[in-house]
Motif scaffolding. Sequence first.
Motif, PDB file in Angstrom:
ATOM      1  N   ALA A 133      25.651  24.320  18.543  1.00  0.00           N
ATOM      2  CA  ALA A 133      26.800  24.466  17.650  1.00  0.00           C
ATOM      3  C   ALA A 133      27.963  25.214  18.290  1.00  0.00           C
ATOM      4  CB  ALA A 133      26.374  25.138  16.343  1.00  0.00           C
ATOM      5  N   PRO A 134      27.729  26.335  18.995  1.00  0.00           N
ATOM      6  CA  PRO A 134      28.860  27.029  19.631  1.00  0.00           C
ATOM      7  C   PRO A 134      29.594  26.167  20.659  1.00  0.00           C
ATOM      8  CG  PRO A 134      26.956  28.476  19.514  1.00  0.00           C
ATOM      9  CD  PRO A 134      26.479  27.108  19.131  1.00  0.00           C
ATOM     10  N   LEU A 135      28.912  25.174  21.205  1.00  0.00           N
ATOM     11  CA  LEU A 135      29.536  24.287  22.186  1.00  0.00           C
ATOM     12  C   LEU A 135      30.101  23.017  21.552  1.00  0.00           C
ATOM     13  CD1 LEU A 135      26.831  24.574  24.999  1.00  0.00           C
ATOM     14  CD2 LEU A 135      29.112  25.633  24.962  1.00  0.00           C
ATOM     15  N   GLY A 136      29.990  22.912  20.231  1.00  0.00           N
ATOM     16  CA  GLY A 136      30.483  21.724  19.538  1.00  0.00           C
ATOM     17  C   GLY A 136      29.619  20.502  19.763  1.00  0.00           C
ATOM     18  N   LEU A 137      28.325  20.722  20.013  1.00  0.00           N
ATOM     19  CA  LEU A 137      27.417  19.621  20.314  1.00  0.00           C
ATOM     20  C   LEU A 137      26.473  19.356  19.150  1.00  0.00           C
ATOM     21  CD1 LEU A 137      26.501  20.579  23.997  1.00  0.00           C
ATOM     22  CD2 LEU A 137      28.190  18.893  23.218  1.00  0.00           C
ATOM     23  N   SER A 138      25.842  18.184  19.182  1.00  0.00           N
ATOM     24  CA  SER A 138      24.892  17.785  18.155  1.00  0.00           C
ATOM     25  C   SER A 138      23.525  17.564  18.789  1.00  0.00           C
ATOM     26  CB  SER A 138      25.376  16.498  17.473  1.00  0.00           C
ATOM     27  OG  SER A 138      25.618  15.478  18.435  1.00  0.00           O
ATOM     28  N   CYS A 139      22.525  17.283  17.948  1.00  0.00           N
ATOM     29  CA  CYS A 139      21.162  17.073  18.425  1.00  0.00           C
ATOM     30  C   CYS A 139      20.627  15.739  17.915  1.00  0.00           C
ATOM     31  CB  CYS A 139      20.258  18.210  17.944  1.00  0.00           C
ATOM     32  SG  CYS A 139      18.531  18.030  18.449  1.00  0.00           S
TER      33      CYS A 139
ATOM     34  N   PRO B  62       8.914  16.588   8.824  1.00  0.00           N
ATOM     35  CA  PRO B  62       8.968  17.925   8.202  1.00  0.00           C
ATOM     36  C   PRO B  62       9.330  19.033   9.188  1.00  0.00           C
ATOM     37  CG  PRO B  62       7.083  16.713   7.365  1.00  0.00           C
ATOM     38  CD  PRO B  62       7.655  15.894   8.506  1.00  0.00           C
ATOM     39  N   GLU B  63       8.906  18.897  10.443  1.00  0.00           N
ATOM     40  CA  GLU B  63       9.296  19.877  11.453  1.00  0.00           C
ATOM     41  C   GLU B  63      10.792  19.808  11.722  1.00  0.00           C
ATOM     42  OE1 GLU B  63       6.990  19.609  15.022  1.00  0.00           O
ATOM     43  OE2 GLU B  63       5.085  19.506  13.950  1.00  0.00           O
ATOM     44  N   LEU B  64      11.336  18.587  11.723  1.00  0.00           N
ATOM     45  CA  LEU B  64      12.776  18.439  11.915  1.00  0.00           C
ATOM     46  C   LEU B  64      13.534  19.038  10.747  1.00  0.00           C
ATOM     47  CD1 LEU B  64      15.099  17.327  13.624  1.00  0.00           C
ATOM     48  CD2 LEU B  64      14.884  15.177  12.349  1.00  0.00           C
ATOM     49  N   PHE B  65      13.023  18.863   9.546  1.00  0.00           N
ATOM     50  CA  PHE B  65      13.648  19.480   8.370  1.00  0.00           C
ATOM     51  C   PHE B  65      13.735  20.995   8.543  1.00  0.00           C
ATOM     52  CE2 PHE B  65      13.208  21.664   4.299  1.00  0.00           C
ATOM     53  CZ  PHE B  65      14.291  21.156   3.598  1.00  0.00           C
ATOM     54  N   ASP B  66      12.646  21.602   8.983  1.00  0.00           N
ATOM     55  CA  ASP B  66      12.619  23.046   9.189  1.00  0.00           C
ATOM     56  C   ASP B  66      13.638  23.463  10.249  1.00  0.00           C
ATOM     57  OD1 ASP B  66      10.706  25.542   8.574  1.00  0.00           O
ATOM     58  OD2 ASP B  66      11.232  25.593  10.691  1.00  0.00           O
ATOM     59  N   LEU B  67      13.740  22.665  11.315  1.00  0.00           N
ATOM     60  CA  LEU B  67      14.679  22.973  12.394  1.00  0.00           C
ATOM     61  C   LEU B  67      16.121  22.817  11.928  1.00  0.00           C
ATOM     62  CD1 LEU B  67      15.096  23.570  15.464  1.00  0.00           C
ATOM     63  CD2 LEU B  67      15.072  21.083  15.805  1.00  0.00           C
ATOM     64  N   ALA B  68      16.427  21.716  11.269  1.00  0.00           N
ATOM     65  CA  ALA B  68      17.801  21.461  10.830  1.00  0.00           C
ATOM     66  C   ALA B  68      18.240  22.457   9.768  1.00  0.00           C
ATOM     67  CB  ALA B  68      17.914  20.032  10.306  1.00  0.00           C
ATOM     68  N   LYS B  69      17.312  22.893   8.939  1.00  0.00           N
ATOM     69  CA  LYS B  69      17.637  23.895   7.920  1.00  0.00           C
ATOM     70  C   LYS B  69      17.957  25.238   8.579  1.00  0.00           C
ATOM     71  CE  LYS B  69      15.866  25.793   3.585  1.00  0.00           C
ATOM     72  NZ  LYS B  69      14.727  25.788   2.613  1.00  0.00           N
ATOM     73  N   ARG B  70      17.288  25.521   9.685  1.00  0.00           N
ATOM     74  CA  ARG B  70      17.496  26.780  10.403  1.00  0.00           C
ATOM     75  C   ARG B  70      18.861  26.816  11.079  1.00  0.00           C
ATOM     76  NH1 ARG B  70      18.917  30.385  12.805  1.00  0.00           N
ATOM     77  NH2 ARG B  70      17.831  31.933  14.073  1.00  0.00           N
ATOM     78  N   PHE B  71      19.410  25.635  11.431  1.00  0.00           N
ATOM     79  CA  PHE B  71      20.692  25.572  12.130  1.00  0.00           C
ATOM     80  C   PHE B  71      21.675  24.691  11.348  1.00  0.00           C
ATOM     81  CE2 PHE B  71      17.508  26.416  15.425  1.00  0.00           C
ATOM     82  CZ  PHE B  71      18.038  27.563  15.997  1.00  0.00           C
ATOM     83  N   PRO B  72      22.176  25.181  10.223  1.00  0.00           N
ATOM     84  CA  PRO B  72      23.028  24.362   9.352  1.00  0.00           C
ATOM     85  C   PRO B  72      24.371  23.968   9.955  1.00  0.00           C
ATOM     86  CG  PRO B  72      23.037  26.652   8.634  1.00  0.00           C
ATOM     87  CD  PRO B  72      21.980  26.540   9.697  1.00  0.00           C
ATOM     88  N   ASP B  73      24.808  24.642  11.010  1.00  0.00           N
ATOM     89  CA  ASP B  73      26.088  24.306  11.631  1.00  0.00           C
ATOM     90  C   ASP B  73      25.944  23.271  12.743  1.00  0.00           C
ATOM     91  OD1 ASP B  73      27.423  26.109   9.969  1.00  0.00           O
ATOM     92  OD2 ASP B  73      27.072  27.773  11.340  1.00  0.00           O
ATOM     93  N   THR B  74      24.724  22.861  13.025  1.00  0.00           N
ATOM     94  CA  THR B  74      24.475  21.864  14.060  1.00  0.00           C
ATOM     95  C   THR B  74      24.226  20.503  13.417  1.00  0.00           C
ATOM     96  OG1 THR B  74      23.448  23.513  15.496  1.00  0.00           O
ATOM     97  CG2 THR B  74      22.975  21.202  15.980  1.00  0.00           C
TER      98      THR B  74
END
Length: 199
Positions: A34-40, A50-62
Amino acid sequence: MTWDADRSLVNPLSAAPQGLLLDNAYREGVAQLAPLGLSCDAWLFFPQLPELFDLAKRFPDTPFIVNHCGGVVRIASYAQHPQAVFAAWSASMRQLAELPNVYVKLGGLGMRINGFDFEKGERPPTSEQLAEAWAPWVMTCLEAFGAGRCMFESNFPVDKGSYPFSNGWNAFKRLTATASESEREALFRGTVSKVYRLE
């Protein structure tokens, strides 16, 4: 990010370790996006959603982009339970859709692991046949995420073993025949331009 207990499903050249998305060191890397303006972009199998949900929830700006309709797998150990596969996949995709930073690529359904068996036919499937086979999966994504967070993809040359490029895109047109002009604009151009900063 693909991992499954059934090792026959995983490409040994790109297999990920179990639980990668929950790994702290991996998440330290994701935190740099996110600080670099990049996506995943996330290519994984549906049991990992479900693991991706946990990850994406942890990084809401990405922005997270779920590849290939969320990793549909309907062969090997999953072939005997198609209804359970669809139910589990659908529930996980709808959960992911709750997060506004998650997008989905609609396509990539010509791979052998998807279990449509297109590659086994004497002739390639028509766009009508593709649209009919894909409809439950594509329409579920559209209903959950909306056109503004979905984008069509070709996944060529990988999907080339199952159908011609033109038939795939014509199938997408058939699947969106009743969509509004703004929805089709988003699906065929707008969402991808926004998410990948192409404008």
